[in-house]
Design an enzyme around this catalytic site. Structure first.
Site, PDB file in Angstrom:
ATOM      1  N   ARG A   4       0.757  -1.214  -0.060  1.00  0.00           N
ATOM      2  CA  ARG A   4       0.116   0.041   0.078  1.00  0.00           C
ATOM      3  C   ARG A   4       0.934   1.125   0.079  1.00  0.00           C
ATOM      4  NH1 ARG A   4      -5.134  -1.087   2.295  1.00  0.00           N
ATOM      5  NH2 ARG A   4      -6.152  -2.449   0.818  1.00  0.00           N
ATOM      6  N   GLU A  16      -1.743  -8.657  -5.067  1.00  0.00           N
ATOM      7  CA  GLU A  16      -3.189  -9.008  -5.429  1.00  0.00           C
ATOM      8  C   GLU A  16      -3.057 -10.518  -5.883  1.00  0.00           C
ATOM      9  OE1 GLU A  16      -5.980  -7.816  -4.998  1.00  0.00           O
ATOM     10  OE2 GLU A  16      -5.221  -5.841  -4.621  1.00  0.00           O
ATOM     11  N   TYR A  99     -11.295  -9.524 -11.315  1.00  0.00           N
ATOM     12  CA  TYR A  99     -11.198  -8.998 -10.165  1.00  0.00           C
ATOM     13  C   TYR A  99      -9.849  -8.424 -10.036  1.00  0.00           C
ATOM     14  CZ  TYR A  99      -9.523  -8.326  -5.541  1.00  0.00           C
ATOM     15  OH  TYR A  99      -8.833  -7.811  -4.431  1.00  0.00           O
ATOM     16  N   ASP A 117     -14.666  -8.629  -5.418  1.00  0.00           N
ATOM     17  CA  ASP A 117     -14.236  -9.831  -4.396  1.00  0.00           C
ATOM     18  C   ASP A 117     -15.371 -10.282  -3.614  1.00  0.00           C
ATOM     19  OD1 ASP A 117     -13.853  -8.227  -2.622  1.00  0.00           O
ATOM     20  OD2 ASP A 117     -12.038  -8.765  -2.095  1.00  0.00           O
ATOM     21  N   CYS A 171     -17.938  -5.401   7.620  1.00  0.00           N
ATOM     22  CA  CYS A 171     -19.065  -6.245   7.070  1.00  0.00           C
ATOM     23  C   CYS A 171     -18.513  -7.466   6.939  1.00  0.00           C
ATOM     24  CB  CYS A 171     -19.534  -5.513   5.982  1.00  0.00           C
ATOM     25  SG  CYS A 171     -21.242  -6.125   5.396  1.00  0.00           S
ATOM     26  N   CYS A 181     -20.337   1.054  11.109  1.00  0.00           N
ATOM     27  CA  CYS A 181     -20.381   1.139   9.594  1.00  0.00           C
ATOM     28  C   CYS A 181     -20.681   2.346   9.082  1.00  0.00           C
ATOM     29  CB  CYS A 181     -21.135  -0.232   9.189  1.00  0.00           C
ATOM     30  SG  CYS A 181     -21.102  -0.216   7.288  1.00  0.00           S
TER      31      CYS A 181
HETATM   32 FE1  SF4 Z   1     -22.540  -4.461   6.501  1.00  0.00          FE
HETATM   33 FE2  SF4 Z   1     -22.369  -2.100   7.175  1.00  0.00          FE
HETATM   34 FE3  SF4 Z   1     -24.929  -3.093   6.399  1.00  0.00          FE
HETATM   35 FE4  SF4 Z   1     -23.963  -3.857   8.823  1.00  0.00          FE
HETATM   36  S1  SF4 Z   1     -24.499  -1.769   8.105  1.00  0.00           S
HETATM   37  S2  SF4 Z   1     -24.592  -5.210   7.149  1.00  0.00           S
HETATM   38  S3  SF4 Z   1     -21.829  -3.808   8.364  1.00  0.00           S
HETATM   39  S4  SF4 Z   1     -22.862  -2.794   5.191  1.00  0.00           S
END
Ligand code: SF4
Length: 335
Positions: A4, A16, A99, A117, A171, A181
């Protein structure tokens, strides 16, 4: 992540490929060793495949290493070592699908293309509340179109990496951290309590299991090893020869038959050294390891790529798959 710090295309490409099916923490030391040994596409192309497999040893999915090497040779020969810019050009190289091509072209050159992905599929399937099987080609195409629509035009690389990372760290497949999130207020799965059921995937078939005999054939201080053919799974790697048990055979009979077929010698099985369980992506195996002695014939590569008699200290200088490396450890500790 060392790749990175400097999104130079060669580094992004190698990273990758290494990251396919493999976690960042596992990849990092391999990436650093790879870059120290093959710092440019020219050095990689000039290297022997065996040297590349040696550095890759333990990372698994060895076709990635073979394709990387093949692609480097092609780039040096056909493009004077100039790496492609566009995702469509990257996809022409061996081992690079949509991808990886999207990730490299967006991160290194800012091309506005998606890099979808498993992490990205999960984020978007939940965000949009997609209740259809996310592995279906039509669903995958629709998801990819949505991702493409959302890409920040001047920061495509950052966008793709951010969504991948959101999928990996927030997530997550189980127990997503919705409270932290940034997409929460737009997320359909969160609003409707569907995070545990999305994305929808087909039920998994049971993974088949096979019993395999592997032979440590000793002649004085030397042991016979065989190199797998390039077109086989784990091609180019060395192994203790043997093969799959057929119905109605004892494992000792398997050992004798396989060595006869592969190496052209008749062996006597002396004792079992142990058994190793190993899981591949599409099957599991138990490797039953036997110590054997040659009785008749001269070892030659009949159905394998090459054979060699080597001493125990020399074994570590050849690239072996993970299961066979355990056998080497046994031999080193005089099992
Ligand atoms: Fe995924 Fe965010 Fe939705 Fe929760 S709020 S399911 S972490 S995208």
């Amino acid at each position: 992540m060392p790749w990175r710090e400097d999104p130079e295309p060669y580094k992004v490409w190698v990273s990758e490929i290494m990251l396919q099916q493999t976690q960042v923490a596992t990849v990092t030391p391999y990436f650093e060793r790879f870059m120290a040994r093959f710092p440019t596409v020219f050095v990689l192309a000039a290297a022997d495949l065996q040297a590349v497999l040696e550095i890759w040893q333990g990372l698994g999915y060895y076709s990635r290493a073979r394709n990387l090497h093949k692609a480097a040779v092609w780039v040096v020969k056909e493009r004077d070592g100039v790496l492609p810019r566009l995702s469509s050009e990257w996809q022409a190289l061996p081992g690079i699908g949509p991808y990886a091509a999207g990730a490299i072209a967006s991160i290194s050159f800012g091309e506005v293309v998606p890099a979808v992905d498993g992490n990205v599929v999960r984020v978007f399937a939940r965000l949009l509340g997609i209740r259809k099987d996310s592995t279906l080609p039509a669903v995958r195409r629709a998801l990819t179109a949505e991702v493409t629509r959302c890409i920040a035009p001047r920061r495509a690389g950052d966008f793709n990496q951010a969504v991948m990372e959101l999928g990996a760290l927030v997530c997550k497949p189980r127990n997503p951290v919705c409270e932290g999130c940034p997409l929460q207020r737009w997320c359909e799965a969160h609003a409707k309590g569907l995070t545990a059921t999305l994305p929808v995937r087909p039920t998994r078939k049971p993974v088949p299991h096979m019993d395999v005999a592997a032979c440590v054939i000793r002649r004085g201080p030397r042991i016979l090893i065989a190199r797998r053919r390039p077109d086989q799974m784990l091609g180019g790697l060395w192994e203790f020869p043997g093969g799959k048990q057929e119905p109605g055979e004892t494992l000792e009979q398997t050992a004798v038959r396989e060595i006869d077929e592969e190496i052209g010698i008749h062996i006597r099985v002396r004792r079992q050294l142990g058994a190793i369980r190993h899981a591949f992506s599409h099957f599991k195996m138990t490797l039953h390891v036997f110590e054997c002695t040659p009785v008749k014939g001269r070892a030659r590569a009949v159905t394998v790529d090459a054979v060699k008699w080597v001493s125990i200290p020399e074994l570590r200088t050849y690239p072996f798959p993970a299961a066979d490396q355990k056998i080497i450890t046994w031999l080193e500790t005089d099992r």
